[in-house]
Design a protein around this motif. Structure first.
Motif, PDB file in Angstrom:
ATOM      1  N   HIS A   1       0.798  -1.209   0.057  1.00 44.79           N
ATOM      2  CA  HIS A   1       0.059   0.037  -0.045  1.00 44.79           C
ATOM      3  C   HIS A   1       0.783   1.389  -0.081  1.00 44.79           C
ATOM      4  O   HIS A   1       0.169   2.296   0.308  1.00 44.79           O
ATOM      5  N   ALA A   2       2.073   1.088  -0.288  1.00 46.26           N
ATOM      6  CA  ALA A   2       3.116   2.185  -0.590  1.00 46.26           C
ATOM      7  C   ALA A   2       2.618   3.592  -1.278  1.00 46.26           C
ATOM      8  O   ALA A   2       2.784   4.535  -0.803  1.00 46.26           O
ATOM      9  N   ASP A   3       1.936   3.155  -2.306  1.00 41.21           N
ATOM     10  CA  ASP A   3       1.493   4.221  -3.249  1.00 41.21           C
ATOM     11  C   ASP A   3       0.243   5.183  -2.597  1.00 41.21           C
ATOM     12  O   ASP A   3      -0.170   6.120  -3.193  1.00 41.21           O
ATOM     13  N   GLU A   4      -0.380   4.259  -1.482  1.00 43.05           N
ATOM     14  CA  GLU A   4      -1.567   5.057  -0.947  1.00 43.05           C
ATOM     15  C   GLU A   4      -1.387   5.942   0.225  1.00 43.05           C
ATOM     16  O   GLU A   4      -2.152   6.639   0.742  1.00 43.05           O
ATOM     17  N   GLY A   5      -0.092   6.131   0.472  1.00 50.81           N
ATOM     18  CA  GLY A   5       0.371   6.903   1.967  1.00 50.81           C
ATOM     19  C   GLY A   5       0.281   6.246   3.021  1.00 50.81           C
ATOM     20  O   GLY A   5       0.475   4.806   2.829  1.00 50.81           O
ATOM     21  N   ALA A   6       0.177   6.797   4.061  1.00 54.16           N
ATOM     22  CA  ALA A   6       0.442   5.929   5.439  1.00 54.16           C
ATOM     23  C   ALA A   6      -0.752   5.144   5.817  1.00 54.16           C
ATOM     24  O   ALA A   6      -1.783   5.323   5.365  1.00 54.16           O
ATOM     25  N   CYS A   7      -0.349   3.959   6.434  1.00 54.11           N
ATOM     26  CA  CYS A   7      -1.448   3.095   7.084  1.00 54.11           C
ATOM     27  C   CYS A   7      -1.615   3.164   8.248  1.00 54.11           C
ATOM     28  O   CYS A   7      -0.261   3.333   9.055  1.00 54.11           O
ATOM     29  N   SER A   8      -2.596   3.247   8.892  1.00 56.33           N
ATOM     30  CA  SER A   8      -2.722   3.144  10.332  1.00 56.33           C
ATOM     31  C   SER A   8      -2.555   1.532  10.926  1.00 56.33           C
ATOM     32  O   SER A   8      -2.625   0.781  10.219  1.00 56.33           O
ATOM     33  N   ALA A   9      -1.871   1.607  12.358  1.00 54.54           N
ATOM     34  CA  ALA A   9      -1.791   0.417  13.115  1.00 54.54           C
ATOM     35  C   ALA A   9      -2.998  -0.626  12.780  1.00 54.54           C
ATOM     36  O   ALA A   9      -3.125  -1.402  12.796  1.00 54.54           O
ATOM     37  N   LYS A  10      -4.264   0.125  12.919  1.00 52.74           N
ATOM     38  CA  LYS A  10      -5.681  -0.254  13.030  1.00 52.74           C
ATOM     39  C   LYS A  10      -5.783  -1.156  11.703  1.00 52.74           C
ATOM     40  O   LYS A  10      -6.210  -2.040  11.774  1.00 52.74           O
ATOM     41  N   ASP A  11      -5.465  -0.293  10.534  1.00 55.29           N
ATOM     42  CA  ASP A  11      -5.847  -0.857   9.262  1.00 55.29           C
ATOM     43  C   ASP A  11      -4.989  -2.137   9.191  1.00 55.29           C
ATOM     44  O   ASP A  11      -5.501  -3.080   8.710  1.00 55.29           O
ATOM     45  N   VAL A  12      -3.491  -2.171   9.544  1.00 54.55           N
ATOM     46  CA  VAL A  12      -3.051  -3.378   9.448  1.00 54.55           C
ATOM     47  C   VAL A  12      -3.213  -4.507  10.148  1.00 54.55           C
ATOM     48  O   VAL A  12      -3.369  -5.469   9.929  1.00 54.55           O
ATOM     49  N   ALA A  13      -3.688  -4.085  11.673  1.00 55.92           N
ATOM     50  CA  ALA A  13      -4.346  -5.088  12.468  1.00 55.92           C
ATOM     51  C   ALA A  13      -5.424  -5.921  11.814  1.00 55.92           C
ATOM     52  O   ALA A  13      -5.573  -6.964  12.028  1.00 55.92           O
ATOM     53  N   ASP A  14      -6.608  -5.051  11.611  1.00 52.43           N
ATOM     54  CA  ASP A  14      -7.802  -5.457  10.964  1.00 52.43           C
ATOM     55  C   ASP A  14      -7.405  -6.422   9.829  1.00 52.43           C
ATOM     56  O   ASP A  14      -8.086  -7.532   9.581  1.00 52.43           O
ATOM     57  N   SER A  15      -6.546  -5.986   8.980  1.00 51.19           N
ATOM     58  CA  SER A  15      -6.224  -6.745   7.682  1.00 51.19           C
ATOM     59  C   SER A  15      -5.675  -8.301   7.940  1.00 51.19           C
ATOM     60  O   SER A  15      -5.890  -9.277   7.307  1.00 51.19           O
TER      61      SER A  15
END
Length: 151
Positions: free
Chosen positions: A21-35
């Motif tokens: 997801h590098a081209d989408e900008g920063a990812c939250s910890a919650k996004d990663v955890a939920d994924s």
């Protein structure tokens, strides 16, 4: 065979996610955890270790989150594992009732060679390799075998 701890495994999953997801900008910890169904509290600590190790950047605020500090093709799995686990040593253990009570660093040539090979393999695997689609293999239809009767 060396087995990764859950923390190292979670760290590699997070790095893979951030690379994808590098081209989408920063990812939250919650996004990663939920994924990946990772406990958020555990992941937050892991991400902070990766920031401290210089593998991630952390951004605060409304659009904050985490981004890779370098391109995924320049970050090795070994760097990620070492950031979470510390220096790698092949160890054996003195056990009492099945529990490790005194780790002993193995000094044998075989253990040293195993450690070098593991490190070399982990250094060759880059985060970008984890995001690539597997190569498609063309499967060619073969002519069915002819039935031969011998009398």
């Amino acid at each position: 065979m060396l087995k990764l701890t859950k923390k190292a495994d979670y760290a590699l999953m997070a790095m893979k996610h951030l690379a994808e997801h590098a081209d989408e900008g920063a990812c939250s910890a919650k996004d990663v955890a939920d994924s990946y169904d990772i406990p958020l509290e555990a992941l937050a600590k892991i991400l902070q270790r990766l920031v401290k190790a210089g593998l991630l950047h952390s951004q605060h605020g409304m659009n904050g989150g985490y981004t890779l500090a370098r391109e995924g093709r320049t970050i090795s799995a070994f760097e990620v594992i070492q950031a979470i686990e510390g220096p790698l040593f092949i160890t054996s253990c003195v056990t009492v009732r099945g529990e490790c009570v005194q780790p002993i660093v193995a000094q044998s040539r075989a253990a040293a060679q195993s450690e070098r090979e593991y490190r070399g393999s982990a250094e060759r695997i880059k985060i970008s390799h984890m995001t690539e689609e597997p190569e498609t293999v063309e499967i060619r239809a073969t002519k069915p075998a002819e039935l031969v009767t011998i009398s």
